[in-house]
Scaffold this active site. Structure first.
Site, PDB file in Angstrom:
ATOM      1  N   LYS A  34       0.828  -1.207   0.000  1.00 29.52           N
ATOM      2  CA  LYS A  34       0.000   0.000   0.000  1.00 29.52           C
ATOM      3  C   LYS A  34       0.861   1.254   0.000  1.00 29.52           C
ATOM      4  O   LYS A  34       0.616   2.202  -0.752  1.00 29.52           O
ATOM      5  CB  LYS A  34      -0.900   0.002   1.237  1.00 29.52           C
ATOM      6  CG  LYS A  34      -1.589   1.337   1.499  1.00 29.52           C
ATOM      7  CD  LYS A  34      -1.911   1.521   2.961  1.00 29.52           C
ATOM      8  CE  LYS A  34      -2.273   2.967   3.216  1.00 29.52           C
ATOM      9  NZ  LYS A  34      -2.497   3.257   4.635  1.00 29.52           N
ATOM     10  N   ASN A  35       1.888   1.269   0.843  1.00 25.54           N
ATOM     11  CA  ASN A  35       2.714   2.468   0.981  1.00 25.54           C
ATOM     12  C   ASN A  35       3.650   2.681  -0.201  1.00 25.54           C
ATOM     13  O   ASN A  35       4.278   3.735  -0.303  1.00 25.54           O
ATOM     14  CB  ASN A  35       3.521   2.401   2.280  1.00 25.54           C
ATOM     15  CG  ASN A  35       2.639   2.532   3.507  1.00 25.54           C
ATOM     16  OD1 ASN A  35       1.573   3.137   3.448  1.00 25.54           O
ATOM     17  ND2 ASN A  35       3.060   1.953   4.615  1.00 25.54           N
ATOM     18  N   CYS A  40      -5.106   8.331   8.732  1.00 19.16           N
ATOM     19  CA  CYS A  40      -5.244   7.869  10.113  1.00 19.16           C
ATOM     20  C   CYS A  40      -4.973   8.988  11.105  1.00 19.16           C
ATOM     21  O   CYS A  40      -4.062   9.789  10.924  1.00 19.16           O
ATOM     22  CB  CYS A  40      -4.280   6.719  10.382  1.00 19.16           C
ATOM     23  SG  CYS A  40      -4.871   5.145   9.750  1.00 19.16           S
ATOM     24  N   LYS A  66      14.165  16.360  10.066  1.00 15.83           N
ATOM     25  CA  LYS A  66      13.672  15.079  10.553  1.00 15.83           C
ATOM     26  C   LYS A  66      13.382  14.187   9.357  1.00 15.83           C
ATOM     27  O   LYS A  66      12.881  14.652   8.336  1.00 15.83           O
ATOM     28  CB  LYS A  66      12.393  15.281  11.382  1.00 15.83           C
ATOM     29  CG  LYS A  66      11.826  14.011  11.982  1.00 15.83           C
ATOM     30  CD  LYS A  66      10.575  14.323  12.796  1.00 15.83           C
ATOM     31  CE  LYS A  66       9.987  13.049  13.411  1.00 15.83           C
ATOM     32  NZ  LYS A  66       8.760  13.326  14.195  1.00 15.83           N
ATOM     33  N   SER A 125      11.518  12.071   6.906  1.00 15.30           N
ATOM     34  CA  SER A 125      10.102  12.011   6.555  1.00 15.30           C
ATOM     35  C   SER A 125       9.936  11.253   5.246  1.00 15.30           C
ATOM     36  O   SER A 125      10.474  11.668   4.219  1.00 15.30           O
ATOM     37  CB  SER A 125       9.517  13.423   6.415  1.00 15.30           C
ATOM     38  OG  SER A 125       8.237  13.380   5.803  1.00 15.30           O
ATOM     39  N   VAL A 126       9.187  10.161   5.294  1.00 16.25           N
ATOM     40  CA  VAL A 126       8.952   9.378   4.082  1.00 16.25           C
ATOM     41  C   VAL A 126       8.167  10.193   3.065  1.00 16.25           C
ATOM     42  O   VAL A 126       8.552  10.304   1.897  1.00 16.25           O
ATOM     43  CB  VAL A 126       8.203   8.069   4.415  1.00 16.25           C
ATOM     44  CG1 VAL A 126       7.767   7.356   3.139  1.00 16.25           C
ATOM     45  CG2 VAL A 126       9.080   7.153   5.250  1.00 16.25           C
ATOM     46  N   ASP A 169       4.634   1.275  11.927  1.00 16.89           N
ATOM     47  CA  ASP A 169       3.418   0.607  11.462  1.00 16.89           C
ATOM     48  C   ASP A 169       3.271  -0.821  11.987  1.00 16.89           C
ATOM     49  O   ASP A 169       2.218  -1.434  11.829  1.00 16.89           O
ATOM     50  CB  ASP A 169       3.376   0.588   9.927  1.00 16.89           C
ATOM     51  CG  ASP A 169       2.796   1.867   9.347  1.00 16.89           C
ATOM     52  OD1 ASP A 169       2.349   2.729  10.127  1.00 16.89           O
ATOM     53  OD2 ASP A 169       2.782   2.001   8.106  1.00 16.89           O
ATOM     54  N   VAL A 189       8.439   7.568  16.282  1.00 10.72           N
ATOM     55  CA  VAL A 189       8.095   8.090  14.959  1.00 10.72           C
ATOM     56  C   VAL A 189       6.865   8.984  15.018  1.00 10.72           C
ATOM     57  O   VAL A 189       6.898  10.137  14.590  1.00 10.72           O
ATOM     58  CB  VAL A 189       7.878   6.940  13.958  1.00 10.72           C
ATOM     59  CG1 VAL A 189       7.477   7.484  12.589  1.00 10.72           C
ATOM     60  CG2 VAL A 189       9.149   6.094  13.831  1.00 10.72           C
TER      61      VAL A 189
END
Length: 425
Positions: A23-24, A124, A169, A171-172, A313, A335
Site C-alpha cells: 500500500k505504501n 489515520c 527530521k 520524513s517518508v 506501522d 516516529v
C-alpha cells in the site's frame, strides 16, 4: 458501522497466506503517474480503499483509470493509468480530506502544470504528522504556496529549481514529494537526511524506468531534472507491514504460516525483532515460513525508528503479542505521537499495559478474554484482531472499516488458516 467478530478457538493458525503489493509503495507511484502523457501499467496492486480513493482522485483530474481486480484475493491485480488528458488542477477536497497520500500529488501537479489546489490531507488519526516539511522544501525550489484555513494553493512561474535540501527530521512523505518534484525541475536537487524505506526506493525505481535521473547514496538522494517522463510497466513490491502482521499472527497463536510472495530481504528489519521474541524464520524459494520456536513468547525492548529500524506501522501488532509474552516488555514509539490508542482497547481484553509519554510497558499475562472493542486506526485494528485470536470467548471490534485501507481480505486469509472471523457492515 463496520464490525468484526472474532471467535477464539484456541487453534494455531496453519496454512499459506499470499502477501499483496505494498500500500505504501503503490500510492506514491500512482501520484507519480501524473508525470506521463503515456499509459502506465502497475502489477501486484492491492485491492484497498486507499487505492480506490487515489484512483478516484486521478479520475477527478481527468485521468483514465482501469483497475483490473480479480475477485480471488489470491490473484494479482493490475492498474492501468492514462494521465494524457489531465484538465483540472483542483484536487477533490472531499477525497483529499480522507486520504493522506493525496498530498503526494502536490509535487507532480506543480511540476507538470505549475499550479495545484488542495486541502490538508486526511488519513489515520495517530497524532501530529505536519506537512510543513513538504511546504518548506517546495518553497525552497521556487514554489509560491498560499494557505487559507485548510486550503493550500501552490503555483510556480516556469520550472521548479533544483536545490540542496536537508530535512531536519526523516520524513517518508516529504522525501517522496521532493523526489517527484525534482524529476522535472531545472538543475540538480540534493536531499540530505532522506528516508530510504523500501517503498521510497520502489518509487525511485519506477521513476527511473520512466526516464528520471536519480542516484541514492545512503540517506543522500540526488535528482537531476529531465525534460519529460515516459509511460512504463512496473510491479509493486510486497507489503512488508502486511507480511509482518501475519508473521505475528503465527507467533501469537503458536502456529505456522507460509507467507508467499515475500522474501526475508523484504522484511528483514521486522524479522530481526520477531526473532528476539521467539520467532523461527525459514527461507523458501517462494516465500518464508514463520512459527514460534519453543514455549511462550519472549519479552523484549523494542524502539520504533525510521528504516532500517523497526517500523512504527508494526508497533500496535507487536504490542498484542507482548501482551501474552513471558515477562515485561517495553516499546518506545519514536516516529509518531499518540500512537498508543490501541493500548486502551487491549486493556479491555485484560492486557497489563502502562503508558508514559512515548514508552509503553507491557507485563505479559497468560491469557486474554474477549470484550467489546473500538478500533481507532488501520494498524490498531489489525492489532486488535491479532489479540482477539487468542482471547477467550468472543471479541467484537467496532469501527473496523479502517482495516480495509491497508489489508486486502484479511479475514478470509486468516480464516483459510483456521481462524473464525466474521465481518458485518
Amino acid at each position: 458501522m463496520h464490525k468484526i467478530l472474532v471467535r477464539s478457538n484456541h487453534k494455531p493458525l496453519i496454512g499459506k497466506i499470499k502477501i499483496n503489493g505494498s500500500k505504501n509503495a503503490v500510492l506514491p507511484i500512482m501520484a507519480a503517474s501524473l508525470f506521463s502523457n503515456s499509459s502506465i501499467t502497475l502489477h501486484n496492486v492491492p485491492d484497498l480503499i486507499d487505492v480506490h480513493l487515489m484512483s478516484e482522485l486521478l479520475k477527478s483530474l481527468g485521468a483514465e483509470v482501469n483497475f483490473i481486480c480479480n475477485k480471488d484475493y489470491k490473484a494479482n491485480h493490475t492498474l492501468e493509468i492514462d494521465c494524457s488528458n489531465i484538465n483540472n488542477h483542483l484536487i477533490s477536497h472531499e477525497i483529499a480530506s480522507r486520504l493522506r497520500a493525496s498530498f503526494l500529488m502536490l509535487g507532480p501537479m506543480l511540476s507538470r502544470f505549475g499550479r495545484v489546489s488542495t486541502v490538508f490531507p486526511g488519513g489515520c488519526n495517530i497524532g501530529k504528522r505536519p506537512v510543513d516539511i513538504h511546504i518548506k522544501a517546495l518553497e525552497a525550489m521556487g514554489a509560491k504556496i498560499e494557505i487559507d484555513s485548510c486550503n493550500i494553493t501552490a503555483t510556480t512561474k516556469g520550472k521548479l529549481q533544483g536545490k540542496e535540501i536537508t530535512f531536519e527530521k526523516v520524513s517518508v512523505g516529504a522525501t517522496e514529494n521532493i523526489i517527484m518534484s525534482a524529476t522535472l525541475a531545472e538543475g540538480v536537487t540534493t536531499i540530505n537526511n532522506a528516508a530510504t524505506e523500501p517503498e521510497v526506493l520502489d518509487l525511485i525505481e519506477f521513476l527511473k524506468i520512466m526516464g528520471a535521473n536519480i542516484e541514492v547514496n545512503n540517506t543522500k538522494i540526488t535528482i537531476e531534472g529531465v525534460e519529460a517522463l515516459n509511460g512504463c510497466e512496473h510491479k509493486i513490491i510486497p507489503d512488508r507491514i502486511e507480511a509482518g502482521t501475519y508473521a505475528l499472527a503465527a507467533i501469537i497463536t503458536d502456529g505456522e504460516l507460509k507467507l508467499e510472495g515475500v522474501s526475508l530481504s523484504d522484511i528483514e528489519c521486522i524479522a530481526n525483532e520477531l526473532k528476539t521474541i521467539g520467532a523461527r524464520v525459514e527461507l523458501h524459494d517462494d516465500g518464508i515460513i514463520i512459527s514460534r520456536k519453543n514455549g511462550s513468547i519472549k519479552s523484549a525492548h523494542v524502539a520504533t525508528n525510521p528504516y532500517p529500524n523497526f517500523p512504527s506501522d508494526m508497533q500496535p501488532q507487536l504490542m498484542s503479542a507482548m501482551s501474552i509474552a513471558g515477562g515485561i516488555s517495553i516499546i518506545e514509539e519514536n516516529v509518531f505521537e499518540s500512537r498508543f490508542a490501541h493500548a486502551n482497547e487491549l486493556r479491555k481484553l485484560g492486557a497489563n499495559i502502562s503508558i508514559e509519554k512515548n514508552k509503553a510497558t507491557i507485563s505479559g499475562i497468560k491469557s486474554l478474554s474477549g470484550a467489546n472493542l473500538h478500533a481507532n486506526d488501520l494498524r490498531s485494528t489489525a492489532a486488535l484482531i491479532l489479540a482477539s485470536l487468542v482471547a477467550k470467548g468472543e471479541t467484537t471490534i467496532n469501527n473496523s472499516h479502517h482495516l480495509w485501507r491497508g489489508y486486502e481480505a484479511m479475514h478470509e486469509k486468516l480464516n483459510s488458516c483456521g481462524a473464525d472471523i466474521f465481518v458485518s457492515s
